[in-house]
Motif scaffolding. Structure first.
Motif, mmCIF file in Angstrom:
data_model
loop_
_atom_site.group_PDB
_atom_site.id
_atom_site.type_symbol
_atom_site.label_atom_id
_atom_site.label_comp_id
_atom_site.label_asym_id
_atom_site.label_seq_id
_atom_site.Cartn_x
_atom_site.Cartn_y
_atom_site.Cartn_z
ATOM 1 N N UNK A 104 3.276 25.235 11.973
ATOM 2 C CA UNK A 104 3.027 26.678 12.037
ATOM 3 C C UNK A 104 4.096 27.449 11.262
ATOM 4 N N UNK A 105 5.334 26.979 11.304
ATOM 5 C CA UNK A 105 6.397 27.627 10.533
ATOM 6 C C UNK A 105 6.142 27.495 9.038
ATOM 7 N N UNK A 106 5.447 26.427 8.637
ATOM 8 C CA UNK A 106 5.078 26.216 7.232
ATOM 9 C C UNK A 106 3.741 26.874 6.892
ATOM 10 N N UNK A 107 3.135 27.582 7.853
ATOM 11 C CA UNK A 107 1.845 28.280 7.676
ATOM 12 C C UNK A 107 0.709 27.300 7.356
ATOM 13 N N UNK A 108 0.801 26.094 7.881
ATOM 14 C CA UNK A 108 -0.273 25.109 7.754
ATOM 15 C C UNK A 108 -0.996 25.049 9.097
ATOM 16 N N UNK A 109 -1.928 25.967 9.264
ATOM 17 C CA UNK A 109 -2.512 26.187 10.580
ATOM 18 C C UNK A 109 -3.481 25.087 11.005
ATOM 19 N N UNK A 110 -4.289 24.589 10.088
ATOM 20 C CA UNK A 110 -5.240 23.536 10.472
ATOM 21 C C UNK A 110 -4.517 22.274 10.945
ATOM 22 N N UNK A 111 -3.528 21.756 10.198
ATOM 23 C CA UNK A 111 -2.777 20.603 10.729
ATOM 24 C C UNK A 111 -2.028 20.931 12.011
ATOM 25 N N UNK A 112 -1.580 22.178 12.148
ATOM 26 C CA UNK A 112 -0.872 22.569 13.373
ATOM 27 C C UNK A 112 -1.797 22.494 14.583
ATOM 28 N N UNK A 136 -1.255 28.096 17.799
ATOM 29 C CA UNK A 136 -1.878 27.602 16.575
ATOM 30 C C UNK A 136 -3.294 28.146 16.419
ATOM 31 N N UNK A 137 -4.049 28.178 17.496
ATOM 32 C CA UNK A 137 -5.404 28.741 17.437
ATOM 33 C C UNK A 137 -5.369 30.221 17.108
#
Length: 259
Positions: A104-112, A136-137
């Motif tokens: 989430x800190x890397x703004x990769x929401x789907x993997x998060x 994350x959702x």
């Protein structure tokens, strides 16, 4: 003639002492075999326990190294450490939950979201995992799902003020704004459709009056002159216009009216 007698059993001539010696040696060999089997099983079990302990110890070291890297903002390196730890302890829900936070800190929401779901699957009683899943959702815009995840987290740990005052409160506020936006959009669309279906015409303009007058004159001319088709007995077709001032019709003996 030979007399009949019972057949001797095999080994009947072996002395009793020799037989007892054989039995004793066989018992000793069996005891030695049983001891060897038990020793092998215990050794294999101990080796497995040692291996598991080594995996857990190494996984913990990698987890701590990744945590230190994440605290210093070195998120990619932290993910590498945690992936190595998951190879050793794939059922560790904490590793997945930490991965989700960094993603989430890397703004990769789907993997998060995926990592948080893995954490929840491995430990459904972890309020941390449910809280991270909700965040994350929320990052994906799934507000309703995020509210449910926060509610589950509160159900597990009701005294958590962070989830109650920050996460759940913020999610509900976003949901209210989303519902208000949807209502405004529906109202604007309905208003636009009404405006398109009923154009604002000026029925008193000169152009409209002129068109109405022309249509009235045309209707008047058509009503003044009536036209019909006449077919003669020989098959000849003739169109006859009947004027109001000339009501006479052709001779019916010569023509058949065909509309």
């Amino acid at each position: 003639m030979a007399s009949f007698g019972w057949k001797r059993k095999i080994g009947e001539k072996v002395s009793k002492a020799t037989s007892q010696q054989f039995e004793a040696e066989a018992a000793d060999d069996k005891d030695l075999g049983d001891d060897d089997d038990a020793t092998w099983v215990l050794a294999a079990k101990r080796r497995k326990e040692v291996l598991l302990e080594d995996c857990v110890r190494k996984s913990k070291e990698l987890k701590d190294e990744g945590a230190n890297l994440a605290e210093n903002g070195r998120y990619r390196e932290a993910l590498v450490k945690w992936d190595e730890a998951l190879q050793l302890t794939p059922e560790d829900a904490t590793l997945y939950e930490m991965k989700s936070q960094v993603l989430m800190s890397l703004h990769e929401m789907f993997p998060a979201v995926h990592a948080a779901e893995m954490a929840v699957q491995r430990n459904p009683r972890s309020w941390d995992a449910w809280q991270t899943l909700g965040r994350a959702q929320l990052g994906l815009g799934e507000i309703a799902l995020a509210i449910r995840s926060f509610q589950v987290s509160l159900h597990i740990f009701p005294m958590n003020p962070e989830v109650w005052k920050e996460d759940l409160s913020w999610a509900r506020k976003l949901q209210e704004q989303q519902n208000a936006t949807k209502t405004e959009s529906v109202q604007a669309l309905a208003k636009e459709l009404v405006q398109e279906s009923i154009p604002d015409y000026d029925f008193e303009s000169d152009e409209i009056v002129a068109v109405c007058a022309a249509i009235a004159e045309k209707e008047k001319a058509l009503s003044a002159a009536k036209t019909m088709v006449i077919v003669s007995a020989s098959g000849t077709v003739e169109t006859v216009t009947e004027q109001d001032n000339c009501p006479a019709t052709p001779d019916e003996t010569l023509f058949i009216r065909a509309r």
